[in-house]
Design an enzyme around this catalytic site. Structure first.
Site, PDB file in Angstrom:
ATOM      1  N   THR A  28      44.540  44.409  45.671  1.00  0.00           N
ATOM      2  CA  THR A  28      43.877  43.589  46.989  1.00  0.00           C
ATOM      3  C   THR A  28      45.249  42.499  47.324  1.00  0.00           C
ATOM      4  O   THR A  28      46.155  42.547  46.579  1.00  0.00           O
ATOM      5  CB  THR A  28      42.873  42.818  46.345  1.00  0.00           C
ATOM      6  OG1 THR A  28      43.128  41.493  45.613  1.00  0.00           O
ATOM      7  CG2 THR A  28      41.745  43.613  45.521  1.00  0.00           C
ATOM      8  N   CYS A  29      44.930  41.827  48.087  1.00  0.00           N
ATOM      9  CA  CYS A  29      45.872  40.585  48.659  1.00  0.00           C
ATOM     10  C   CYS A  29      46.284  39.844  47.685  1.00  0.00           C
ATOM     11  O   CYS A  29      47.322  39.146  47.771  1.00  0.00           O
ATOM     12  CB  CYS A  29      45.480  40.146  49.886  1.00  0.00           C
ATOM     13  SG  CYS A  29      43.762  39.031  49.949  1.00  0.00           S
ATOM     14  N   ARG A  80      45.864  40.440  44.219  1.00  0.00           N
ATOM     15  CA  ARG A  80      46.046  40.813  42.783  1.00  0.00           C
ATOM     16  C   ARG A  80      46.312  42.446  42.672  1.00  0.00           C
ATOM     17  O   ARG A  80      45.972  43.004  43.665  1.00  0.00           O
ATOM     18  CB  ARG A  80      44.926  40.747  41.864  1.00  0.00           C
ATOM     19  CG  ARG A  80      43.625  41.537  42.252  1.00  0.00           C
ATOM     20  CD  ARG A  80      42.201  41.239  41.464  1.00  0.00           C
ATOM     21  NE  ARG A  80      42.002  40.093  41.444  1.00  0.00           N
ATOM     22  CZ  ARG A  80      42.216  38.823  40.503  1.00  0.00           C
ATOM     23  NH1 ARG A  80      42.610  39.283  39.409  1.00  0.00           N
ATOM     24  NH2 ARG A  80      41.516  37.759  40.878  1.00  0.00           N
ATOM     25  N   GLN A 110      34.290  39.665  48.791  1.00  0.00           N
ATOM     26  CA  GLN A 110      34.840  40.991  49.105  1.00  0.00           C
ATOM     27  C   GLN A 110      35.433  41.901  47.911  1.00  0.00           C
ATOM     28  O   GLN A 110      35.479  43.102  47.677  1.00  0.00           O
ATOM     29  CB  GLN A 110      36.263  40.791  50.045  1.00  0.00           C
ATOM     30  CG  GLN A 110      35.774  40.525  51.354  1.00  0.00           C
ATOM     31  CD  GLN A 110      37.036  40.469  52.386  1.00  0.00           C
ATOM     32  OE1 GLN A 110      37.708  39.337  52.088  1.00  0.00           O
ATOM     33  NE2 GLN A 110      37.410  41.350  53.194  1.00  0.00           N
ATOM     34  N   LYS A 135      37.780  44.503  57.732  1.00  0.00           N
ATOM     35  CA  LYS A 135      36.854  43.477  57.398  1.00  0.00           C
ATOM     36  C   LYS A 135      37.258  42.373  57.403  1.00  0.00           C
ATOM     37  O   LYS A 135      36.521  40.998  57.840  1.00  0.00           O
ATOM     38  CB  LYS A 135      36.439  43.918  55.791  1.00  0.00           C
ATOM     39  CG  LYS A 135      35.640  45.137  55.729  1.00  0.00           C
ATOM     40  CD  LYS A 135      35.327  45.358  54.431  1.00  0.00           C
ATOM     41  CE  LYS A 135      34.621  46.635  54.065  1.00  0.00           C
ATOM     42  NZ  LYS A 135      34.283  46.949  52.607  1.00  0.00           N
TER      43      LYS A 135
END
Length: 428
Positions: A49-50, A52, A116, A192
């Site tokens: 993800t952004c 991790r 999210q 999203k």
């Protein structure tokens, strides 16, 4: 078998490092294929993800498995191992289980309770299933982590009004720009995060919004969700013209290289004009050299921490409540995981008793005569199976429920000796 998590997050590495290790969805299959071919990795899943990148593995040789993952991360990122290691965290066994459940519950997020992440964990599980890289252990762990995340959101208030990365970016913009009302705001990307940006922008501000995306269809679909707002759409082909006409730009595309940088921004900056850039993408959509230009102010996801800190105190109290629920979920998983040690012994015991049952049943039916045997075979078969199941039930339950490792080993050894068992592989 051991569980390990190797990764880095907003807590251990700046965004400039995280972007080097980011694995886009399109590249996840290749990454999984590489890791599954490593000799000491039996199961693997990847969460990117952004904020991790985590690699979850099951391995019989923990040290070698971790070494194979860190070498892969070094090769993938181009960072030497010495530099990479200072940003990595490595968690083993129950710590790894607890961590993944905390992640799914939003307790390890930059924004406590953000919603999210649970969809991102679900996506990681689906990718691992699709590429057949997980087996019995990781499949169970990821599923139970999703259950734990949903339970935390339904049984605590941590998700109530929880801000997301997108809403934190909008709040940061409101702090840095005197007034967003009347501003021309551009959003690069239509996923999203872009939808949440629009949602939070129009909740308080009256501004003109332009959404640019690689394909116009996706941008139009997003704009249609906010029919009452003043939203224009376009493709990224018109990015520079749109940025030139904007006061504030948010970027959240999946591009792997910066879209905006000093070289293409400099010609757009007329005297006296100020441009605010808020980049919430990883890898970064805005190069750090954009800040070298006068009157250009670029912020990235790591700059959101000041905004997030404002509402963290109350969420930390909720997080303590959530951790109590997670402790229950962790213990449930650990009980199941520990019980896998008993699978071989139980399988051998059942197999041996079933062989005896079949042999004795065959003898009994032959004595009863073919006519009687055919008429009543199903009843007699059910009777013998029922007896076997009832005799085995309590020993199997007690063996699985035994939490003390040494006591469990002694119980298995006793069964193996008493029944002269040959144990099978515990994960077969």
């Amino acid at each position: 078998m051991n569980i390990a998590v190797i990764g880095l997050s907003h807590k251990t590495a700046p965004v400039q490092i995280r972007e080097k290790l980011s694995i886009p969805t399109a590249q996840t299959g290749d990454a999984i294929a590489h890791l599954t071919h490593c000799p000491h990795i039996d199961e693997v899943s990847i969460l990117s993800t952004c904020n991790r990148l985590e690699i979850h593995i099951v391995t019989e040789a923990t040290e070698q498995g971790i070494r194979e993952v860190t070498q892969f991360l070094s090769d993938h990122s181009g960072l030497p191992l010495r530099e990479l290691r200072q940003h990595l965290f490595i968690l083993l066994h129950q710590d790894a289980v607890n961590h993944l459940m905390r992640v799914a519950a939003g307790l390890d997020s930059l924004v406590l309770g953000e919603g999210q992440i649970i969809a991102q964990v679900k996506h990681a599980h689906q990718l691992a299933q699709q590429h057949k890289s997980i087996g019995r252990v990781l499949d169970r762990l990821l599923k139970q982590s999703l259950t734990a995340g949903k339970r935390v959101r339904s049984e605590t208030s941590i998700g109530t009004g929880a801000v997301s990365i997108s809403s934190a970016a909008v709040e940061l913009a409101r702090m840095k720009v005197a007034d967003l009302n009347g501003c021309h705001v551009s959003i690069l990307g239509a996923g999203k995060m872009a939808r949440l940006l629009v949602q939070h922008l129009i909740s308080k501000d009256s501004c003109t919004i332009t959404i640019l995306n690689r394909t116009i269809g996706r941008a139009n679909e997003l704009a249609e969700q906010f029919a009452d707002a003043d939203i224009r759409t376009g493709t990224l082909d018109t990015m520079l013209e749109t940025v030139q006409a904007s006061d504030v730009v948010f970027t959240c595309t999946s591009a792997t290289e910066p879209l905006l940088h000093r070289e293409n921004l400099e010609p757009l900056m007329t005297p006296g004009r100020t441009l605010m850039l808020f980049d919430i993408a990883v890898p970064l959509n805005v190069h750090t050299n954009a800040n070298e230009l006068d009157h250009v102010h670029a912020f990235n996801v790591d700059d959101l921490k000041a905004v997030v800190a404002q509402n963290q105190a109350s969420r930390r109290r909720m997080a303590m409540e959530a951790q109590v629920l997670l402790d229950e979920e962790v213990e449930t998983f650990m009980d199941w995981w520990r019980s896998l040690d008993t699978v071989g012994t139980i399988s051998s015991l059942r197999s041996k008793v079933e062989t005896i049952r079949e042999q004795e049943l065959e003898k009994a039916l032959s004595r009863l005569g073919s006519e009687f045997a055919e008429k009543h075979q199903e009843v007699i078969e059910a009777l013998t199976r029922g007896i076997v199941n009832k005799i085995l039930h309590d020993p199997m339950v007690q063996l699985r429920a035994q939490r003390d490792i040494e006591a469990r080993k002694r119980a298995m050894q006793t069964l193996q000796v008493l029944f002269d068992l040959e144990t099978t592989e515990k994960y077969s």
